[in-house]
Design an enzyme around this catalytic site. Sequence first.
Site, short mmCIF file in Angstrom:
data_model
loop_
_atom_site.label_atom_id
_atom_site.label_comp_id
_atom_site.label_asym_id
_atom_site.label_seq_id
_atom_site.Cartn_x
_atom_site.Cartn_y
_atom_site.Cartn_z
CG HIS A 159 -2.05 -0.93 1.22
ND1 HIS A 159 -2.75 -1.24 0.09
CD2 HIS A 159 -2.63 -1.64 2.22
CE1 HIS A 159 -3.70 -2.11 0.39
NE2 HIS A 159 -3.65 -2.38 1.67
CB SER A 188 -14.32 -0.54 1.23
OG SER A 188 -13.76 -1.82 1.34
CE1 TYR A 243 -13.22 -3.82 -6.11
CE2 TYR A 243 -15.11 -2.67 -7.05
CZ TYR A 243 -14.59 -3.66 -6.22
OH TYR A 243 -15.45 -4.48 -5.51
CB THR A 277 -10.22 -13.98 -9.39
OG1 THR A 277 -10.59 -13.68 -10.75
CG2 THR A 277 -8.92 -14.75 -9.39
CD GLU A 281 -15.73 -20.00 -8.28
OE1 GLU A 281 -14.57 -20.40 -8.11
OE2 GLU A 281 -16.54 -20.56 -9.03
NE ARG A 311 -18.21 -2.95 2.62
CZ ARG A 311 -19.15 -2.24 2.02
NH1 ARG A 311 -20.33 -2.12 2.57
NH2 ARG A 311 -18.91 -1.62 0.87
CE LYS A 312 -23.85 -3.94 1.31
NZ LYS A 312 -24.52 -2.66 1.52
S1 PPS Z 1 -7.10 -4.30 1.61
O1 PPS Z 1 -7.42 -4.70 2.99
O2 PPS Z 1 -6.70 -2.89 1.55
O3 PPS Z 1 -6.14 -5.17 0.97
O4 PPS Z 1 -8.51 -4.40 0.87
P1 PPS Z 1 -8.70 -4.55 -0.70
O5 PPS Z 1 -8.52 -5.97 -1.05
O6 PPS Z 1 -7.94 -3.52 -1.43
O7 PPS Z 1 -10.22 -4.16 -0.88
C1 PPS Z 1 -11.27 -4.91 -0.31
C2 PPS Z 1 -12.50 -4.59 -1.15
O8 PPS Z 1 -12.43 -5.33 -2.37
C3 PPS Z 1 -13.57 -6.18 -2.45
N1 PPS Z 1 -13.24 -7.41 -3.15
C4 PPS Z 1 -13.73 -7.72 -4.35
N2 PPS Z 1 -14.54 -7.05 -5.18
C5 PPS Z 1 -14.89 -7.66 -6.34
N3 PPS Z 1 -14.47 -8.89 -6.69
C6 PPS Z 1 -13.64 -9.61 -5.89
N4 PPS Z 1 -13.23 -10.82 -6.23
C7 PPS Z 1 -13.24 -9.01 -4.65
N5 PPS Z 1 -12.45 -9.41 -3.62
C8 PPS Z 1 -12.45 -8.43 -2.74
C9 PPS Z 1 -13.95 -6.41 -0.99
O9 PPS Z 1 -15.26 -6.90 -0.88
C10 PPS Z 1 -13.78 -5.03 -0.44
O10 PPS Z 1 -14.76 -4.11 -0.92
P2 PPS Z 1 -16.14 -3.80 -0.17
O11 PPS Z 1 -16.74 -2.63 -0.88
O12 PPS Z 1 -15.80 -3.49 1.26
O13 PPS Z 1 -16.98 -5.03 -0.30
#
Ligand code: PPS
Length: 316
Positions: A159, A188, A243, A277, A281, A311-312
Amino acid sequence: MTHLASGHTAEAMQGEELERQERDFKGYTNGLVRLNPGGWVLPSAYTKFADRLYRFEFRESDVVVMTWPKCGTTWMQEIVWTMRNNPDLDNPQAMVPTHNRVPFMDFDMLVPGYMLELMCQDKDLKSSFKERCPDGDPMDGMFYQKAMEMADPRTIKTHLPFSLLHPQLLDTTKVVYVARNPKDVVVSYLHHSRLLKCHDFKGSLDQFVQYFVDDELVYGPYWLHVKEAWEKRDHPNLHFVFYEDLKSKNMDELQKLNQFMKTNLTEEQLQKVAKHTSFSEMKAREDKAIDPMDDAFMNQDIVISDGGFFRKGLSI
Ligand code: PPS
């Protein structure tokens, strides 16, 4: 004030500002520092690792996944690792938790002392660390050392912004940068900061948004982080991804990554990677994995009320 190899100074946060942070983030028991230029806000422990992180020797075969928190890091880590190591979904290593396959090189500074001791006692973490770093002292940066000692081809998460990493990083190594709509990032990150005990945020959404716009969240400022990468977007070793595009045009984005990383995957393999991914899943794999460290790291009341890490996975 500490002078860092990157040319920044690090100054301990003090007075009313620190009191407010420690009141709202119960996990920040060891204080914070602010770096200049840039105004980067990081845990105090960053100064212990800063010069080693700045001088980290990246290799030509590495791929670095660089993001501001909550921009889709884990998703991209899994995509990059799967494309490079598991395109036919037959690699048993895929069952190993992501953080053991794709080390988060700057994670150590986020771990309070008592948590590091717990991590050092954890059977899986300890054995994976000892396997990689037989002579390493885990108290001296478990994740940083694991990133150093990983076998090629390494995929590494950070990061940290470009300005806090090796100035020749892009000359040697491919970097995938993921950016996300800041409105989604804030929501998030709020959830993440309530969920994880190393942040343990106790305030409201409004207060959290104020921290974000004032560039006072750990890893802030968000915009400077994105800007440093955006300015380099034409460099052949930097691939800039949104994203939202990854979500709405997933296969197109995987094709672009395929070209960027020269992985030469077939359409069929990319389809497999996309499915493996997908949010559903990845979330299902998280739900199935029983991690004994979860209680030590996560506030279980937040898991129950608002959900866990996945989360979402939506955009507004
Ligand atoms: S971290 O802790 O900074 O590494 O978090 P990071 O992985 O950057 O972000 C987490 C958010 O990404 C969502 N997420 C996904 N979105 C779509 N598809 C896939 N496969 C996926 N995997 C992780 C995760 O749900 C978090 O977003 P929010 O909005 O909180 O759901």
